[in-house]
Scaffold this motif. Sequence first.
Motif, PDB file in Angstrom:
ATOM      1  N   LYS A  42       0.912  -1.112   0.083  1.00  0.00           N
ATOM      2  CA  LYS A  42       0.009   0.122   0.027  1.00  0.00           C
ATOM      3  C   LYS A  42       0.856   1.261  -0.050  1.00  0.00           C
ATOM      4  CE  LYS A  42      -3.521  -2.093   2.939  1.00  0.00           C
ATOM      5  NZ  LYS A  42      -4.536  -1.997   4.093  1.00  0.00           N
ATOM      6  N   LEU A  43       2.101   1.118   1.025  1.00  0.00           N
ATOM      7  CA  LEU A  43       2.951   2.440   0.977  1.00  0.00           C
ATOM      8  C   LEU A  43       3.438   2.665  -0.145  1.00  0.00           C
ATOM      9  CD1 LEU A  43       4.126   2.269   4.643  1.00  0.00           C
ATOM     10  CD2 LEU A  43       2.898   3.941   3.771  1.00  0.00           C
ATOM     11  N   PHE A  44       4.063   1.613  -0.815  1.00  0.00           N
ATOM     12  CA  PHE A  44       4.747   1.927  -2.185  1.00  0.00           C
ATOM     13  C   PHE A  44       3.875   2.268  -3.317  1.00  0.00           C
ATOM     14  CE2 PHE A  44       8.368  -1.017  -0.809  1.00  0.00           C
ATOM     15  CZ  PHE A  44       9.572  -0.042  -0.936  1.00  0.00           C
ATOM     16  N   LEU A  45       2.669   1.829  -3.171  1.00  0.00           N
ATOM     17  CA  LEU A  45       1.626   2.314  -4.208  1.00  0.00           C
ATOM     18  C   LEU A  45       1.348   3.618  -4.140  1.00  0.00           C
ATOM     19  CD1 LEU A  45      -0.023   1.166  -6.623  1.00  0.00           C
ATOM     20  CD2 LEU A  45      -1.814   0.714  -5.040  1.00  0.00           C
ATOM     21  N   VAL A  46       0.925   3.905  -2.849  1.00  0.00           N
ATOM     22  CA  VAL A  46       0.693   5.372  -2.636  1.00  0.00           C
ATOM     23  C   VAL A  46       1.821   6.321  -2.665  1.00  0.00           C
ATOM     24  CG1 VAL A  46       0.084   7.062  -0.673  1.00  0.00           C
ATOM     25  CG2 VAL A  46      -1.265   5.035  -0.896  1.00  0.00           C
ATOM     26  N   GLY A  47       2.874   5.861  -2.472  1.00  0.00           N
ATOM     27  CA  GLY A  47       4.036   6.787  -2.689  1.00  0.00           C
ATOM     28  C   GLY A  47       4.283   6.978  -4.324  1.00  0.00           C
ATOM     29  N   ALA A  48       4.187   5.922  -5.048  1.00  0.00           N
ATOM     30  CA  ALA A  48       4.637   5.868  -6.518  1.00  0.00           C
ATOM     31  C   ALA A  48       3.448   6.905  -7.114  1.00  0.00           C
ATOM     32  CB  ALA A  48       4.307   4.665  -7.138  1.00  0.00           C
ATOM     33  N   ILE A  49       2.144   6.644  -6.885  1.00  0.00           N
ATOM     34  CA  ILE A  49       1.019   7.411  -7.404  1.00  0.00           C
ATOM     35  C   ILE A  49       1.103   9.052  -6.882  1.00  0.00           C
ATOM     36  CG2 ILE A  49      -1.525   7.993  -7.361  1.00  0.00           C
ATOM     37  CD1 ILE A  49      -1.775   4.896  -6.837  1.00  0.00           C
ATOM     38  N   LEU A  50       1.521   9.243  -5.829  1.00  0.00           N
ATOM     39  CA  LEU A  50       1.674  10.835  -5.525  1.00  0.00           C
ATOM     40  C   LEU A  50       2.765  11.472  -5.955  1.00  0.00           C
ATOM     41  CD1 LEU A  50       0.517  10.454  -1.515  1.00  0.00           C
ATOM     42  CD2 LEU A  50      -0.799  11.315  -3.577  1.00  0.00           C
ATOM     43  N   SER A  63       7.107   6.393   0.074  1.00  0.00           N
ATOM     44  CA  SER A  63       8.051   5.353  -0.432  1.00  0.00           C
ATOM     45  C   SER A  63       9.190   5.280   0.628  1.00  0.00           C
ATOM     46  CB  SER A  63       8.559   5.773  -1.689  1.00  0.00           C
ATOM     47  OG  SER A  63       7.463   6.028  -2.799  1.00  0.00           O
ATOM     48  N   PHE A  64       9.941   6.225   1.256  1.00  0.00           N
ATOM     49  CA  PHE A  64      10.714   6.237   2.100  1.00  0.00           C
ATOM     50  C   PHE A  64      10.404   5.460   3.289  1.00  0.00           C
ATOM     51  CE2 PHE A  64      14.146   8.186   4.884  1.00  0.00           C
ATOM     52  CZ  PHE A  64      15.288   7.172   4.627  1.00  0.00           C
ATOM     53  N   LEU A  65       9.263   5.590   3.842  1.00  0.00           N
ATOM     54  CA  LEU A  65       8.743   4.836   4.927  1.00  0.00           C
ATOM     55  C   LEU A  65       8.519   3.259   4.604  1.00  0.00           C
ATOM     56  CD1 LEU A  65       7.617   4.707   7.925  1.00  0.00           C
ATOM     57  CD2 LEU A  65       5.593   5.395   7.024  1.00  0.00           C
ATOM     58  N   ALA A  66       8.001   3.135   3.472  1.00  0.00           N
ATOM     59  CA  ALA A  66       7.863   1.596   3.028  1.00  0.00           C
ATOM     60  C   ALA A  66       9.230   0.983   3.008  1.00  0.00           C
ATOM     61  CB  ALA A  66       7.253   1.445   1.566  1.00  0.00           C
ATOM     62  N   LEU A  67      10.374   1.724   2.494  1.00  0.00           N
ATOM     63  CA  LEU A  67      11.616   1.135   2.335  1.00  0.00           C
ATOM     64  C   LEU A  67      12.118   0.535   3.722  1.00  0.00           C
ATOM     65  CD1 LEU A  67      14.263   0.427   0.795  1.00  0.00           C
ATOM     66  CD2 LEU A  67      14.864   2.647   0.912  1.00  0.00           C
TER      67      LEU A  67
END
Length: 310
Positions: free
Chosen positions: A253-261, A293-297
């Motif tokens: 979810k986080l990577f998806l949100v990060g990429a979209i935003l 994205s950084f938080l997901a990483l």
Amino acid sequence: MNSQTKTNKRILALDILRGVTIAGMIMVNNPGTWGHIYAPLRHAEWNGLTPTDLVFPFFMFIMGISTYISLKKYNFEFSHAAAMKILKRTIIIFLIGLAIGWLSRFCYYWAGSHEGLSFGEQLWASVWTFDRIRILGVMQRLALCYGATAIIALTMKHRHIPYLIATLLVGYFILLMCGNGFAYNETNILSIVDRAILTPAHMYKDNGIDPEGLLSTIPSIAHVLLGFCVGRMMLDSNRAESREALLNSHLIKLFLVGAILTFAGFLLSYGCPINKKIWSPTFVLTTCGLASSFLALLIWIIDVKGYKKW
């Protein structure tokens, strides 16, 4: 240990992201000799984005997640106790910001030239700077955005918050377009409003633009609300899954949100430049996307893979 307890277990990556952001704040505010600063440690002069421009918005994004965590104990229901806590915290943070501004003014005038003044006169000239102290600033913006986000979180259905975020950002963009909001001078609507309400004596001196001004607080609230929504997405789960499964689902979810935003922010920047000083809508989207994205990483490295020694 039941699944709910596992879900509520602290996510260490969030603490690390907060620590990295604070370390970044210290570094960009103390970059060495001010006449010779490495380019990544400088803010963008107007439009654009540098690593330094990510520090403040990352902290606001984290504040949104932390607001979700702190209000969860009130079950997101408005009450006298919750309102008083929010009001008290907002006022204290705002006053700390004013105190820091006053102290910097005191040190500046105390270290300046005071020829012909007695010690008492010099002390008074350094102490009494309230007629030219800056009213808004970093801490003041944090206070206002926290207070607004917390009240919204307690009085509005959470599923409607994304629509509010979109309304704030679109409305602010229209305001910028109609009010010459991308001009780096005093014809900018942001400058006009700040000079009329705050007066120039109480503003940051930057071509008439106060980077933490009144109108730019609107997208800043949307920024913190985005962090709040990410916190809700991460932590609001009643599914009977293991902590590992939940963390893996958070990653996706986080990577998806990060990429979209991030993609949306850079794409829309052709019509709405990324600009920290006016906190443009694309600045909100891009920085929140990068923070997500950084938080997901970090979650993948620390909480999933378990690399914690470092």
